[in-house]
Motif scaffolding. Structure first.
Motif, PDB file in Angstrom:
ATOM      1  N   ILE A 228      25.544  -3.177 -13.992  1.00  0.00           N
ATOM      2  CA  ILE A 228      26.690  -3.124 -13.169  1.00  0.00           C
ATOM      3  C   ILE A 228      27.645  -1.944 -13.679  1.00  0.00           C
TER       4      ILE A 228
ATOM      5  N   LEU B 117      33.962  -2.984 -11.287  1.00  0.00           N
ATOM      6  CA  LEU B 117      32.712  -3.306 -11.798  1.00  0.00           C
ATOM      7  C   LEU B 117      32.639  -2.803 -13.263  1.00  0.00           C
TER       8      LEU B 117
ATOM      9  N   VAL C 247      34.187  -5.476 -15.586  1.00  0.00           N
ATOM     10  CA  VAL C 247      33.013  -6.665 -15.620  1.00  0.00           C
ATOM     11  C   VAL C 247      32.019  -6.263 -16.811  1.00  0.00           C
ATOM     12  N   SER C 248      31.416  -4.959 -16.439  1.00  0.00           N
ATOM     13  CA  SER C 248      30.450  -4.376 -17.327  1.00  0.00           C
ATOM     14  C   SER C 248      31.050  -4.435 -18.978  1.00  0.00           C
TER      15      SER C 248
ATOM     16  N   ALA D 192      26.275   0.457 -11.188  1.00  0.00           N
ATOM     17  CA  ALA D 192      26.897   0.255 -10.064  1.00  0.00           C
ATOM     18  C   ALA D 192      28.284   0.927  -9.757  1.00  0.00           C
ATOM     19  N   ALA D 193      29.005   0.866 -11.000  1.00  0.00           N
ATOM     20  CA  ALA D 193      30.334   1.373 -11.061  1.00  0.00           C
ATOM     21  C   ALA D 193      30.401   2.734 -10.828  1.00  0.00           C
TER      22      ALA D 193
ATOM     23  N   SER E 156      29.649   4.121  -7.503  1.00  0.00           N
ATOM     24  CA  SER E 156      30.786   3.649  -6.411  1.00  0.00           C
ATOM     25  C   SER E 156      31.647   4.766  -6.791  1.00  0.00           C
TER      26      SER E 156
ATOM     27  N   THR F  65      21.827 -10.207 -20.891  1.00  0.00           N
ATOM     28  CA  THR F  65      23.209  -9.793 -20.711  1.00  0.00           C
ATOM     29  C   THR F  65      23.355  -8.283 -20.762  1.00  0.00           C
TER      30      THR F  65
ATOM     31  N   VAL G  50      22.055  -6.712 -17.568  1.00  0.00           N
ATOM     32  CA  VAL G  50      23.071  -6.862 -16.595  1.00  0.00           C
ATOM     33  C   VAL G  50      24.304  -6.116 -16.647  1.00  0.00           C
ATOM     34  N   CYS G  51      24.571  -5.878 -18.073  1.00  0.00           N
ATOM     35  CA  CYS G  51      25.991  -4.858 -18.212  1.00  0.00           C
ATOM     36  C   CYS G  51      25.431  -3.322 -18.000  1.00  0.00           C
TER      37      CYS G  51
END
Length: 310
Positions: free
Chosen positions: A271, A238, A241-242, A274-275, A278, A264, A267-268
């Motif tokens: 994400i 993640l 991707v970010s 979320a990283a 996690s 965008t 969204v970054c």
């Protein structure tokens, strides 16, 4: 309590079970041979009883369910588990039992893959599947187990009475192996010759459906036993991707002084959050897994103390 108990889970093995029982009694005359029937529809029970086995039953279908019943009911200093399909030589049982009784082994693996398995087994997808499972477990759990899926094993009393059987089917062997590796139990290896099933005897293992269950079990146990590694992989993916989405926005901002793609950017941010979640979930669950391991050591010590008193 038995000195040695030979445990044979069976489902429709009338062609081979009598031979397996007789060979077990010849190799280990002091052992009690138990055949656990799992709803067989042929003469498995009659053949096993005639050969001298003690017959017991498990009515919930699946090898994992049978092994759970065996481990709950049988009291022995050493357990030898072998399939009833006559694919394993009972001549190796004495060496396996000695490693448990005299060498402190908790689990002894009857290693087929280092001998004749790949030449004797006529189902190529089984060969491929065994190699995949062995490689994945050895990589994920940093070990060097020679044969993960073998049905020929020996166990100590401590292993049997502390092993939580969660699987219901053929994935039980994978679960046993990972449990022993994770809890730093003593694992020994005995190379055994594998012979293919005799004509007329059919395997109950479905290559694809059971193979999928085994791989799913590996992933679940890796998540449970090594949560930081599991969730750390998600966090790293993640984060990559970010960052990959954010770099063009950053370059554009440096060049123009403007943020041209707010959606965008949002969204970054999500994400990235979320990283972080996690990552910290892995840390928290890792501490819980460490506590579970400490609790296991305490339970194991209690079990071993009880057997010494008996």
């Amino acid at each position: 309590m038995d000195k040695i108990a030979v445990l044979i889970p069976c489902y429709n093995e009338e062609k081979t079970i009598a031979k397996v029982v007789r060979e077990a009694k010849q190799t280990l005359p002091e052992a009690v041979v138990y055949v656990y029937d799992n709803n067989s529809q042929d003469c498995t029970v009659e053949c096993a009883k005639e050969a001298g086995a003690v017959i017991r039953y498990e009515y919930m279908q699946g090898k994992g369910n049978v092994i759970r019943r065996m481990f709950r009911e049988i009291e022995a200093e050493c357990y030898i588990m072998v399939d009833g399909d006559d694919t394993y030589p009972m001549e190796c049982a004495r060496e396996m039992a000695d490693k448990v009784l005299h060498h402190n082994a908790d689990m002894v693996v009857g290693d087929r893959l280092s001998s004749t398995y790949f030449t004797e087994n006529k189902r190529p997808f089984h060969n491929f599947g065994n190699s995949i499972v062995r490689s994945s477990i050895n990589s994920l759990f940093n070990c060097n187990i020679k044969d993960i899926m073998t049905g020929y094993r020996a166990f100590s009393y401590g292993f049997v009475k502390t092993f939580p059987v969660l699987s219901t089917g053929f994935e039980i062997e994978t679960e046993m192996t990972i449990h022993a590796v994770y809890n730093n139990l003593q694992i020994e290896n005995v190379v055994v010759e594998y012979r293919d099933r005799p004509e007329g005897s059919e395997s109950k293992l479905n290559t694809f459906s059971d193979g999928y269950k085994v791989l799913r079990t590996i992933v679940k146990l890796y998540r449970d036993y090594k949560p930081f590694g599991f969730f750390g992989l998600f966090a790293a993916a993640l984060a990559v991707v970010s960052i990959a989405l954010f770099i063009p926005i950053l370059i554009s901002y440096i060049e123009t002084g403007l943020v041209l793609r707010f959606p965008t950017l949002f969204v970054c941010g999500f994400i990235g959050l979320a990283a972080i979640q996690s990552f910290f979930a892995g840390l928290i669950l890792s501490n819980m897994a460490l506590k579970n391991r400490r609790d296991f050591e305490y339970r194991y010590a209690l079990v071993m103390r009880n057997i010494k008193k008996d």
